[in-house]
Design an enzyme around this catalytic site. Structure first.
Site, mmCIF file in Angstrom:
data_model
loop_
_atom_site.group_PDB
_atom_site.id
_atom_site.type_symbol
_atom_site.label_atom_id
_atom_site.label_comp_id
_atom_site.label_asym_id
_atom_site.label_seq_id
_atom_site.Cartn_x
_atom_site.Cartn_y
_atom_site.Cartn_z
ATOM 1 N N ASP A 91 56.147 9.502 -39.292
ATOM 2 C CA ASP A 91 56.146 10.514 -40.252
ATOM 3 C C ASP A 91 57.231 10.672 -41.035
ATOM 4 O O ASP A 91 58.218 10.969 -40.568
ATOM 5 C CB ASP A 91 55.964 11.923 -39.131
ATOM 6 N N ARG A 145 57.340 20.033 -32.423
ATOM 7 C CA ARG A 145 57.364 21.350 -32.861
ATOM 8 C C ARG A 145 57.955 22.161 -31.846
ATOM 9 O O ARG A 145 57.572 23.472 -31.452
ATOM 10 C CB ARG A 145 55.704 21.530 -32.830
ATOM 11 N N CYS A 201 56.958 18.731 -23.869
ATOM 12 C CA CYS A 201 57.782 17.591 -23.891
ATOM 13 C C CYS A 201 59.137 17.685 -24.394
ATOM 14 O O CYS A 201 59.422 18.511 -25.213
ATOM 15 C CB CYS A 201 56.928 16.548 -24.827
ATOM 16 N N CYS A 242 59.413 17.097 -28.340
ATOM 17 C CA CYS A 242 58.268 17.565 -29.203
ATOM 18 C C CYS A 242 58.851 17.973 -30.489
ATOM 19 O O CYS A 242 59.925 18.555 -30.568
ATOM 20 C CB CYS A 242 57.779 18.775 -28.539
ATOM 21 N N CYS A 258 51.358 25.359 -24.387
ATOM 22 C CA CYS A 258 50.925 23.996 -23.928
ATOM 23 C C CYS A 258 51.128 24.143 -22.256
ATOM 24 O O CYS A 258 51.556 24.687 -21.792
ATOM 25 C CB CYS A 258 51.857 22.864 -24.406
ATOM 26 N N LYS A 286 52.328 10.134 -42.747
ATOM 27 C CA LYS A 286 52.583 9.057 -41.824
ATOM 28 C C LYS A 286 52.621 7.785 -42.870
ATOM 29 O O LYS A 286 51.703 7.581 -43.874
ATOM 30 C CB LYS A 286 51.593 8.879 -40.793
ATOM 31 N N ARG A 301 47.895 18.447 -45.636
ATOM 32 C CA ARG A 301 48.774 17.505 -46.126
ATOM 33 C C ARG A 301 48.095 16.430 -46.744
ATOM 34 O O ARG A 301 48.608 15.911 -47.740
ATOM 35 C CB ARG A 301 49.768 16.841 -44.803
ATOM 36 N N TYR A 302 46.860 16.054 -46.172
ATOM 37 C CA TYR A 302 46.121 14.877 -46.881
ATOM 38 C C TYR A 302 44.901 15.590 -47.428
ATOM 39 O O TYR A 302 44.446 16.540 -47.012
ATOM 40 C CB TYR A 302 45.694 13.772 -45.797
ATOM 41 N N ARG A 341 41.575 16.092 -44.958
ATOM 42 C CA ARG A 341 41.683 16.968 -43.436
ATOM 43 C C ARG A 341 42.687 17.934 -43.390
ATOM 44 O O ARG A 341 43.801 17.724 -44.341
ATOM 45 C CB ARG A 341 41.813 15.665 -42.548
ATOM 46 N N ASP A 396 60.091 11.797 -33.923
ATOM 47 C CA ASP A 396 60.489 12.249 -35.142
ATOM 48 C C ASP A 396 62.001 12.908 -34.914
ATOM 49 O O ASP A 396 62.554 12.660 -33.676
ATOM 50 C CB ASP A 396 59.787 13.492 -34.853
#
Length: 356
Positions: free
Chosen positions: A313, A115, A110, A113, A106, A320, A93-94, A97, A276
């Site tokens: 985001d 995702r 959560c 989440c 995981c 972000k 995206r950037y 990185r 999000d």
């Protein structure tokens, strides 16, 4: 009162058996669990007070019937990972990185989440050998990539041997200087942070950073602090990531205790994420205005070491953006160099000050 579990709880029935929900809620929670993964480690379960219907730890991990309510603006890919994924496992995206999604499981799942549609049982657990090789080739052929962020899923769910293989492969790429891992494991399963696992994260050819995700000061137990200490003592710098969550940390006192807790653990507060637009998470989101007010309150309460950046985001994959409160204004932008500056008490001052 606390609850004890000898194994990770993975179903609504197991949650009910341990007093974390009631039998009357089981039908709805089974529907939630059929769509979104459920997992609560013994360490997390032990933090919950089952007599408190508003327990902030339970609110993060115990499924709720509210998750079945999906609002129109919510999206299965709320931050647009797919639109920036040139090859499987990579999000670019950037410019400098990439995210490298090496695993899709995981220790805990959560309830907020972003995702949540992509991780957990029934999903691909890790990249295939071919996809892994293609992802490395992509990184090798893009010399602008300075940092690789291991995520997923939680990369610290991998074995020490596998982590070391991945770190070694990445560090062998000359232009990769920083390898960052995002994890909840030191909180969710601190015993997993063994000396062998810590050693596997180190390399002489790149600098490894670890970003810890925690949202409430009670998550920073003595065991979690020791786990983080093992990494920091080994020369691995750490930063924090938290999500602003209604009913969990949406008050200044809780955020103060959380950020101070991080700093006491030698973890620099990094990001406070606005929630999000993931499906079924509206009950956990605050408003941006509430978040800004909390950040303004935090500015006056704690040291600069304890200040995270409040970020959103932007839906659709646009990255972000800082969304914290504004302290500087100019009534005539481009025409005047006089500014109004708001201090931490809310008082407004002119800069430069008027001549006396």
């Amino acid at each position: 009162m606390t609850v004890r579990a000898s194994n990770t709880l993975r179903s609504a029935t197991e949650l009910a058996e341990h007093g974390l929900t009631s039998a009357e809620h089981l039908p709805a929670l089974e529907k939630v669990a059929a769509r979104y993964a459920v997992a609560m480690t013994p360490d997390v379960v032990a933090l919950i007070d089952p007599t408190d219907p508003k327990d902030p730890i339970a609110r993060q991990y115990v499924p709720s019937a509210d998750e079945l309510v999906v609002q129109g603006q919510e999206n299965a890919d709320p931050i647009g990972d797919h639109s920036h994924s040139p090859v499987s496992g990579i999000v670019h995206r950037y410019p400098d990185r990439v995210l490298f999604k090496v695993v899709h499981v995981c220790a805990v799942y959560c309830r907020f989440c972003f995702r949540r549609e992509m991780v957990g049982p029934g999903k691909e657990s890790a990249l295939s050998s071919d996809s892994y090789a293609s992802a490395l080739d992509y990184i090798r052929t893009h010399p602008e990539i300075w940092e690789v962020i291991l995520t997923g899923g939680d990369p610290l769910m991998l074995s020490a041997r596998r982590l070391n293989e991945i770190i070694t492969d990445l560090a062998a790429i000359d232009h990769v200087k920083i390898i960052r891992l995002h994890t909840r494991v030191p909180v969710a399963d601190p015993g997993r942070i063994t000396d062998d696992l810590v050693a596997s994260l180190r390399t002489d050819k790149a600098t490894t950073w670890v970003a810890l995700h925690a949202n409430h000061p009670r998550e920073l137990t003595a065991e979690a602090r020791s786990a983080c200490g093992r990494m920091v003592d080994a020369g691995i710098p750490m930063v924090s990531q938290s999500v602003l969550l209604r009913g969990v940390n949406d008050d200044a006192a809780t955020l103060e205790a959380l950020m101070r807790g991080f700093v006491e653990c030698r973890i620099k507060p990094y990001y406070l994420h606005h929630g999000d637009l993931a499906p079924g998470t509206a009950h956990l989101r605050t408003t941006l205005r509430e978040g800004q007010e909390l950040m303004q309150a935090l500015r006056g309460r704690v040291s600069g070491l304890c200040q995270p950046e409040y970020v959103l985001d932007i839906p659709g994959g646009y990255g972000k953006a800082p969304v914290g409160p504004q302290y500087l204004s100019n009534d005539q932008p481009g025409q005047s160099d006089r500014y109004r500056v708001t201090d931490y008490c809310g008082d407004v001052h002119l800069y430069p000050p008027s001549s006396s």
